[in-house]
Design an enzyme around this catalytic site. Structure first.
Site, mmCIF file in Angstrom:
data_model
loop_
_atom_site.group_PDB
_atom_site.id
_atom_site.type_symbol
_atom_site.label_atom_id
_atom_site.label_comp_id
_atom_site.label_asym_id
_atom_site.label_seq_id
_atom_site.Cartn_x
_atom_site.Cartn_y
_atom_site.Cartn_z
ATOM 1 N N LYS A 1 0.796 -1.254 0.053
ATOM 2 C CA LYS A 1 -0.196 -0.050 0.179
ATOM 3 C C LYS A 1 1.003 1.469 0.134
ATOM 4 C CE LYS A 1 -0.299 -0.168 5.197
ATOM 5 N NZ LYS A 1 -1.311 -0.750 6.112
ATOM 6 N N TYR B 1 15.973 30.352 6.948
ATOM 7 C CA TYR B 1 14.674 31.162 7.961
ATOM 8 C C TYR B 1 14.987 31.205 9.093
ATOM 9 C CZ TYR B 1 12.255 30.776 3.281
ATOM 10 O OH TYR B 1 11.840 30.914 2.025
HETATM 11 C C1 LIG Z 1 -0.230 -1.759 6.821
HETATM 12 C C2 LIG Z 1 -0.909 -2.773 7.299
HETATM 13 C C3 LIG Z 1 -0.187 -4.001 7.370
HETATM 14 C C4 LIG Z 1 1.387 -4.018 7.290
HETATM 15 O O1 LIG Z 1 2.107 -3.480 8.584
HETATM 16 P P1 LIG Z 1 3.556 -3.367 9.082
HETATM 17 O O2 LIG Z 1 3.570 -2.826 10.204
HETATM 18 O O3 LIG Z 1 3.846 -2.383 7.898
HETATM 19 O O4 LIG Z 1 3.901 -4.844 8.727
HETATM 20 C C5 LIG Z 1 -0.688 -5.100 7.643
HETATM 21 N N1 LIG Z 1 -1.960 -5.191 7.861
HETATM 22 C C6 LIG Z 1 -2.645 -4.204 7.945
HETATM 23 C C7 LIG Z 1 -4.327 -4.391 8.090
HETATM 24 C C8 LIG Z 1 -2.286 -2.893 7.456
HETATM 25 O O5 LIG Z 1 -2.914 -1.639 7.439
#
Ligand SMILES: *Cc1c(COP(=O)(O)O)cnc(C)c1O
Length: 368
Positions: free
Chosen positions: A32, A258
């Protein structure tokens, strides 16, 4: 001028490391948010070739982009918007996470229109309080799924831990087992129970079930954000690199960037680096973060701006074009994403997922 170097071999290595720790469970690679900033298509292709069992994304749209790029591995999408195109998801064989009756009805409609059997993963909220069915509504959701008969097929049941504490997670594991038992009692059959992400997979080997969902560890980052990725055998896949774009000598007492967070104490040289918060370098890290040039660390003492930051490099022989490592693999002596996260008051996940702006991604390694 600004490069995110992504080491695909490191990703394959990290998949192997996490697979070896998965007690024989399948591994879902979570890609994702553009594979946590590493490039969803390139990373997914690499994971597919390396034999990952599943890919996981939040949005249906993310899954459709992977299918359009020719990715055939099973994909699960679990975070839905009322406007999501479930028909396209079914046509493209995207598995869908289901949290409530409203989503189920929309999927049933999409199944009827497309003639496809919807592949579902039912999500139970075991305590995180985020996505998923409440325990109170679980039986109702299960009955509604059963009533749809052949239009849907339950592939899995899943949940997500809060990682608040060991005790809280153990309570969630118990609730997960009850929800699974309830589904079985009602005659729902499924192959995959999946609960743990990277951190839970390392902490609770007894809770790997039939699949683990691995995100941050695939990218070689410590899921606990404690800068210990090497201890777990993980190799950070992303190195953020720039080049010095200007060096100039200024007198003592000269303000720098800045708000003059920094003023020179002697005649010195200022090196300008063309990376700013537009690239995802957090402004909150001003005064705290360090970068590496030629193996030496320099603190960013002045304010990080939109496009650039300035280093006071004293009399060091820094030249235009010198490589500046903003973060990368700590075992090579450069600052890590964890170091930058600490400087900015956040976690490594937020650092890598927000890297972008005018950075160009460059892929190295065979990825196999
Ligand atoms: C993002 C996510 C993961 C992966 O999590 P990590 O901590 O990056 O391994 C797994 N399951 C769900 C439902 C998530 O939203």
């Amino acid at each position: 001028m600004r490069t995110l170097r992504i080491n695909l071999d490191a990703i394959v290595h990290n998949l192997d490391v996490m697979r070896a720790r998965a007690s024989g469970a399948k591994v879902m690679g979570v890609v994702k948010a553009n594979a946590y900033g590493h490039g969803a298509v390139e990373v997914s292709r690499t994971l597919e070739r390396a034999g990952v069992d599943y890919l996981g994304v939040a949005d249906v749209q993310e899954a459709l982009e992977l299918r359009a790029a020719g990715i055939h591995t099973p994909i699960l999408a679990w975070l839905h918007d009322p406007a999501d195109n479930f028909q396209a998801a079914l046509s493209q064989k995207v598995d869908l996470g289901i949290a409530n009756l409203e989503q189920l009805e929309r999927i049933a409609l999409a199944a009827a229109i497309t003639g496809e059997t919807a592949r579902l993963h039912l999500k139970i909220d075991t305590g995180l309080g985020r996505n998923g069915s409440t325990v109170a509504k679980w039986a109702e959701l299960l009955d509604a799924v059963l009533a749809l008969g052949e239009a849907v097929r339950v592939i899995g049941i899943f949940s997500h831990l809060s990682t608040t504490s060991r005790d809280e997670d153990l309570t969630q594991i118990e609730k997960f087992d009850s929800a699974v038992a309830e589904a079985k009692r009602r005659g729902i059959s499924f192959d995959l129970r999946h609960l743990t992400a990277s951190d839970g997979s390392l902490t609770f080997p007894e809770a790997h079930y039939e699949m683990v969902r691995i995100g941050v560890a695939l990218y070689g980052l410590d899921p606990f954000s404690t800068n210990r990725s090497a201890e777990f055998g993980l190799i950070p896949a992303m190195t953020a690199i720039s080049q010095v774009s200007q060096v100039k000598t200024v007198p003592a007492g000269h303000g720098v960037s800045y708000n003059f967070l920094h003023r020179t104490s002697n005649e010195t040289n200022l090196a300008l680096i063309p990376v700013g918060y537009a690239e995802g370098l957090p402004r909150a890290a001003s005064g705290k973060a360090e970068v590496s040039i030629g193996g030496k660390r320099y603190r960013i003492q002045s304010q990080i701006a939109m496009d650039q930051f300035v280093l006071d490099v004293g009399n060091d022989p820094i030249r235009v074009g010198d490589e500046v490592v903003i973060f990368g693999d700590a075992s090579l002596g450069v600052p890590s994403a964890d170091d930058l996260a600490t400087a900015a008051g956040t976690i490594n996940y937020e650092i890598v997922t927000r890297m972008g702006g005018r950075f160009q991604r460059e892929y190295v390694g065979e990825g196999l």
